[in-house]
Design a protein around this motif. Structure first.
Motif, PDB file in Angstrom:
ATOM      1  N   PRO A 286     -10.989  -8.868  28.139  1.00 28.36           N
ATOM      2  CA  PRO A 286     -12.595  -9.327  27.778  1.00 28.36           C
ATOM      3  C   PRO A 286     -12.838  -8.817  26.911  1.00 28.36           C
ATOM      4  N   ASN A 287     -13.703  -9.499  26.379  1.00 31.73           N
ATOM      5  CA  ASN A 287     -14.812  -8.946  24.464  1.00 31.73           C
ATOM      6  C   ASN A 287     -13.666  -8.229  23.494  1.00 31.73           C
ATOM      7  N   VAL A 288     -12.370  -8.954  23.135  1.00 32.62           N
ATOM      8  CA  VAL A 288     -11.568  -8.436  22.464  1.00 32.62           C
ATOM      9  C   VAL A 288     -11.416  -9.448  21.255  1.00 32.62           C
ATOM     10  N   TRP A 289     -10.909  -8.352  20.175  1.00 30.60           N
ATOM     11  CA  TRP A 289     -11.700  -9.308  19.055  1.00 30.60           C
ATOM     12  C   TRP A 289     -10.298  -8.733  18.169  1.00 30.60           C
ATOM     13  N   VAL A 290      -9.512  -9.569  17.057  1.00 31.73           N
ATOM     14  CA  VAL A 290      -7.765  -8.607  16.597  1.00 31.73           C
ATOM     15  C   VAL A 290      -8.484  -9.196  15.037  1.00 31.73           C
ATOM     16  N   ALA A 291      -8.422  -8.313  14.451  1.00 34.55           N
ATOM     17  CA  ALA A 291      -9.204  -8.756  12.944  1.00 34.55           C
ATOM     18  C   ALA A 291      -7.320  -8.433  12.407  1.00 34.55           C
ATOM     19  N   ARG A 292      -7.378  -9.234  11.459  1.00 34.30           N
ATOM     20  CA  ARG A 292      -6.289  -9.216  10.290  1.00 34.30           C
ATOM     21  C   ARG A 292      -6.731  -9.018   8.763  1.00 34.30           C
ATOM     22  N   ILE A 293      -5.929  -7.491   8.127  1.00 34.53           N
ATOM     23  CA  ILE A 293      -6.391  -7.428   6.930  1.00 34.53           C
ATOM     24  C   ILE A 293      -5.483  -6.844   5.754  1.00 34.53           C
ATOM     25  N   PRO A 294      -6.069  -6.989   4.957  1.00 32.16           N
ATOM     26  CA  PRO A 294      -4.809  -6.588   4.005  1.00 32.16           C
ATOM     27  C   PRO A 294      -4.791  -4.526   4.311  1.00 32.16           C
ATOM     28  N   ASN A 295      -3.192  -4.144   3.386  1.00 26.96           N
ATOM     29  CA  ASN A 295      -2.753  -3.181   4.336  1.00 26.96           C
ATOM     30  C   ASN A 295      -3.750  -2.058   3.460  1.00 26.96           C
ATOM     31  N   GLU A 296      -4.834  -1.717   2.848  1.00 23.56           N
ATOM     32  CA  GLU A 296      -5.876  -1.173   2.019  1.00 23.56           C
ATOM     33  C   GLU A 296      -6.478  -0.192   2.522  1.00 23.56           C
ATOM     34  N   GLU A 297      -6.844   0.949   1.969  1.00 18.57           N
ATOM     35  CA  GLU A 297      -7.620   1.858   3.145  1.00 18.57           C
ATOM     36  C   GLU A 297      -9.102   1.709   3.166  1.00 18.57           C
ATOM     37  N   ILE A 298      -9.636   1.155   1.676  1.00 20.68           N
ATOM     38  CA  ILE A 298     -10.185   1.107   0.910  1.00 20.68           C
ATOM     39  C   ILE A 298     -11.222  -0.303   2.384  1.00 20.68           C
ATOM     40  N   VAL A 299     -10.513  -1.294   1.931  1.00 22.24           N
ATOM     41  CA  VAL A 299     -10.740  -2.176   3.305  1.00 22.24           C
ATOM     42  C   VAL A 299     -10.822  -2.030   4.553  1.00 22.24           C
ATOM     43  N   LEU A 300      -9.467  -0.994   5.395  1.00 23.87           N
ATOM     44  CA  LEU A 300      -9.901  -0.352   7.020  1.00 23.87           C
ATOM     45  C   LEU A 300     -11.389  -0.229   7.036  1.00 23.87           C
ATOM     46  N   SER A 301     -11.170   0.884   5.441  1.00 24.74           N
ATOM     47  CA  SER A 301     -11.906   2.201   6.499  1.00 24.74           C
ATOM     48  C   SER A 301     -13.896   1.791   5.838  1.00 24.74           C
ATOM     49  N   MET A 302     -13.572   0.692   5.256  1.00 24.46           N
ATOM     50  CA  MET A 302     -15.585  -0.751   5.114  1.00 24.46           C
ATOM     51  C   MET A 302     -15.256  -1.435   6.716  1.00 24.46           C
ATOM     52  N   LEU A 303     -13.730  -1.610   6.635  1.00 24.34           N
ATOM     53  CA  LEU A 303     -14.244  -2.845   8.097  1.00 24.34           C
ATOM     54  C   LEU A 303     -14.740  -2.101   9.335  1.00 24.34           C
ATOM     55  N   ILE A 304     -13.774  -0.570   9.828  1.00 25.57           N
ATOM     56  CA  ILE A 304     -14.285   0.237  10.864  1.00 25.57           C
ATOM     57  C   ILE A 304     -15.483   0.710  10.491  1.00 25.57           C
ATOM     58  N   ALA A 305     -16.143   1.296   9.945  1.00 27.44           N
ATOM     59  CA  ALA A 305     -17.448   1.086   9.476  1.00 27.44           C
ATOM     60  C   ALA A 305     -18.255   0.711   9.827  1.00 27.44           C
ATOM     61  N   LYS A 306     -18.538  -0.792   9.203  1.00 23.47           N
ATOM     62  CA  LYS A 306     -19.527  -1.742   9.479  1.00 23.47           C
ATOM     63  C   LYS A 306     -19.281  -2.386  10.617  1.00 23.47           C
ATOM     64  N   VAL A 307     -17.828  -2.346  11.487  1.00 21.83           N
ATOM     65  CA  VAL A 307     -18.034  -3.260  13.107  1.00 21.83           C
ATOM     66  C   VAL A 307     -18.657  -2.037  14.020  1.00 21.83           C
ATOM     67  N   ALA A 308     -18.596  -0.793  13.633  1.00 22.81           N
ATOM     68  CA  ALA A 308     -18.944   0.301  14.221  1.00 22.81           C
ATOM     69  C   ALA A 308     -21.101   0.432  13.964  1.00 22.81           C
ATOM     70  N   GLN A 309     -21.434   0.196  12.863  1.00 25.19           N
ATOM     71  CA  GLN A 309     -22.548   0.335  12.841  1.00 25.19           C
ATOM     72  C   GLN A 309     -23.247  -0.405  13.175  1.00 25.19           C
ATOM     73  N   THR A 310     -22.346  -2.197  13.866  1.00 23.61           N
ATOM     74  CA  THR A 310     -23.394  -2.875  13.912  1.00 23.61           C
ATOM     75  C   THR A 310     -23.158  -3.186  15.985  1.00 23.61           C
ATOM     76  N   PHE A 311     -21.367  -3.008  16.572  1.00 25.25           N
ATOM     77  CA  PHE A 311     -21.561  -3.357  17.726  1.00 25.25           C
ATOM     78  C   PHE A 311     -21.123  -2.104  18.000  1.00 25.25           C
ATOM     79  N   ARG A 312     -21.476  -1.775  19.616  1.00 28.35           N
ATOM     80  CA  ARG A 312     -20.650  -1.374  20.700  1.00 28.35           C
ATOM     81  C   ARG A 312     -18.876  -1.477  20.662  1.00 28.35           C
ATOM     82  N   ILE A 313     -18.316   0.115  20.218  1.00 28.56           N
ATOM     83  CA  ILE A 313     -17.623  -0.005  21.112  1.00 28.56           C
ATOM     84  C   ILE A 313     -16.368   0.442  21.456  1.00 28.56           C
TER      85      ILE A 313
END
Length: 338
Positions: A286-313
């Motif tokens: 339930p309520n599980v989504w998977v993001a596939r991203i390039p193996n780059e630290e900047i993209v990883l950090s930005m995505l986690i930050a944006k998701v955490a700011q927008t939704f409750r994890i």
């Protein structure tokens, strides 16, 4: 003497395949003039294996793996090319050569079906000319390590698949060969038996510097045992190198699994980083989504930050793309020569 256990140069194997015409008329014509074509199962491959190496030889069904193994073990004669194994030509020096190798085929048995395991061992001892002293010292250790002492009095036909494969491995190593060929040795086995066989193979490689060539569809076997893989496709080598390099070259993505506290739509996630190479798929649960991203630290950090700011994890997990998936993608995308 060469430091290579196996040397293969421009190896080719061709088979003639016949096709039948349909109908009675076609069958009659086939009696006098058959249609046939030449199928190239192994297509001018070259590679070497150093003494003491453990190599994974992998490919899809029909890629040419088993045909290669049969030529390396002297069962098949090459159409062209050169093979040297343990300093010998496998099909020309057959009798001397077979004493220097051990072979385990997951689909075939070298043990006699209706007699006790230990009687098969004694027969193989005579075939290979192993002395009583050598047999007791070497096989005692193998029997203990593979935990097959309770199986020695049983006929092979009464053994389970896992029990038989452990006995097959012991039989292949009875004469302590410097080179071991394993063709699908763990097929159909449960996890505990697989682990026991893997640990044993690591031990004999470390103790006797035994060279091991392993063909399998179980990538976890390759990861556990081999630092180097040779990948075959349509009879040609498409990759020969380390597992680490394989992951670095093609494992250029990461997966981040998010479990949210409330339902989220694809549209809500897609707008977070619209200009990046982030793709979203619904996961298991339930309520599980998977993001596939390039193996780059900047993209990883930005995505986690944006998701955490927008939704409750509720939960989050970062996964490397598995070796099995990397290999599957290579075959699907037709990548050649790494």
């Amino acid at each position: 003497m060469s430091s290579n256990a196996i040397e293969v140069k421009d190896l080719r194997k061709e088979f003639v395949a016949y096709s039948s015409r349909s109908g009675l008329k076609g069958a009659f014509r086939d009696l006098f003039n058959r249609n046939y074509k030449v199928v190239r199962a192994v297509n001018d491959i070259s590679f070497t294996v150093k003494q003491g190496e453990m190599i994974g030889y992998i490919g899809e069904n029909g890629a040419g793996k088993s045909t290669t193994i049969k030529m390396l073990t002297g069962i098949l004669t090459p159409t062209s090319g050169r093979i040297t194994v343990n300093g010998m030509n496998p099909h020309r020096e057959r009798e001397k050569f077979v004493r220097s190798i051990g072979v385990v085929f997951g689909q075939r048995s070298q043990l006699w079906w209706d007699i006790a395991v230990q009687e098969s061992f004694r027969l193989l001892k005579k075939v290979y000319g192993v002395s009583d002293e050598q047999y007791e010292a070497h096989m005692g250790h193998i029997i203990e390590t593979l935990d097959i002492s309770a199986l020695l009095d049983k006929p092979v036909r009464k053994l389970s698949l896992g029990q038989r494969m452990r006995c097959e491995l012991a039989a292949a190593l009875l004469h302590n060969p410097p080179l071991l060929f394993l063709d699908e040795p763990t097929i159909g086995l449960d996890v505990l038996v697989k682990l026991k066989i893997r640990d044993f193979l690591k031990e004999i490689n470390a103790k006797y510097n035994t060279t091991i060539l392993l063909t399998t569809h179980d990538i976890s076997d390759i990861e556990a045992l081999c630092e180097r893989v040779v990948m075959l496709d349509e009879g040609k080598i498409i990759y020969d190198g380390s597992l680490e390099k394989l992951r670095a070259q093609w494992g250029d993505e990461k997966e981040i699994q998010f479990q949210f506290s409330s339902p989220i739509s694809y549209q809500q996630l897609a707008v977070l980083m619209p200009d990046s190479d982030v793709s979203w798929t619904q996961g298991n649960g339930p309520n599980v989504w998977v993001a596939r991203i390039p193996n780059e630290e900047i993209v990883l950090s930005m995505l986690i930050a944006k998701v955490a700011q927008t939704f409750r994890i509720q939960d989050m997990k970062v996964n490397e793309v598995s070796t099995e998936e990397i290999i599957r993608n290579i075959y699907e995308e037709g990548v050649v020569h790494g």
